[in-house]
Design a protein around this motif. Sequence first.
Motif, PDB file in Angstrom:
ATOM      1  N   LEU A  53       0.829  -1.208   0.000  1.00 50.30           N
ATOM      2  CA  LEU A  53       0.000   0.000   0.000  1.00 50.30           C
ATOM      3  C   LEU A  53       0.867   1.262   0.000  1.00 50.30           C
ATOM      4  N   LEU A  56       2.232   1.723  -3.445  1.00 51.59           N
ATOM      5  CA  LEU A  56       1.213   2.291  -4.340  1.00 51.59           C
ATOM      6  C   LEU A  56       1.101   3.798  -4.142  1.00 51.59           C
ATOM      7  N   LEU A  57       1.163   4.239  -2.895  1.00 50.44           N
ATOM      8  CA  LEU A  57       1.096   5.681  -2.634  1.00 50.44           C
ATOM      9  C   LEU A  57       2.323   6.405  -3.183  1.00 50.44           C
ATOM     10  N   TYR A 101      -7.295  10.335  -5.022  1.00 47.87           N
ATOM     11  CA  TYR A 101      -6.691   9.031  -5.297  1.00 47.87           C
ATOM     12  C   TYR A 101      -6.987   8.560  -6.721  1.00 47.87           C
ATOM     13  N   TYR A 106      -2.613   4.025  -9.787  1.00 55.88           N
ATOM     14  CA  TYR A 106      -1.998   3.563  -8.533  1.00 55.88           C
ATOM     15  C   TYR A 106      -2.808   4.043  -7.331  1.00 55.88           C
ATOM     16  N   TYR A 110      -4.952   1.764  -4.697  1.00 49.69           N
ATOM     17  CA  TYR A 110      -4.828   1.962  -3.252  1.00 49.69           C
ATOM     18  C   TYR A 110      -6.209   2.185  -2.634  1.00 49.69           C
ATOM     19  N   THR A 114      -7.932  -0.371   0.110  1.00 45.18           N
ATOM     20  CA  THR A 114      -8.106   0.084   1.491  1.00 45.18           C
ATOM     21  C   THR A 114      -9.572   0.288   1.869  1.00 45.18           C
TER      22      THR A 114
END
Length: 132
Positions: A53, A56-57, A101, A106, A110, A114
């Motif tokens: 995660l 990805l951020l 986001y 990506y 995420y 989440t």
Amino acid sequence: MPAVVFDKARFQTAYPEVQATDAQFEMWFVQAESLLDNTGRSIVEKLEEREMLLFLLVRHFAALNERAVQGGLVGRIASAAEGSVSVSADMGAAIGNAAWYLQTPYGATYWQLTAKYRRFRYVSGGCYARRR
């Protein structure tokens, strides 16, 4: 539970197209940690999942940076014209923080991964964050 330490080599194995300085990678990882708790109190308990995660951020931040450097728009195209060229962008009607986001694949990945952590959690006997 330990924190995830940014491993540039692992990140670049996953995302070889990202070319950035060590300082940029460090800054993006710190920014990622501000969005996803990377301490022993993190709601994401599995380190492998938390690393994925956070990666990805970091990739999301890198993509936003690439777009900004190339002079690209941030957000979705809300309107466009052809004569004397006019384009406007907005963040759309996404719910909550989703719009930010959803600007990159990506960030969208995420956001989807989440979703399970953004649901209401009832913990009998007190606050979830204090139970550890």
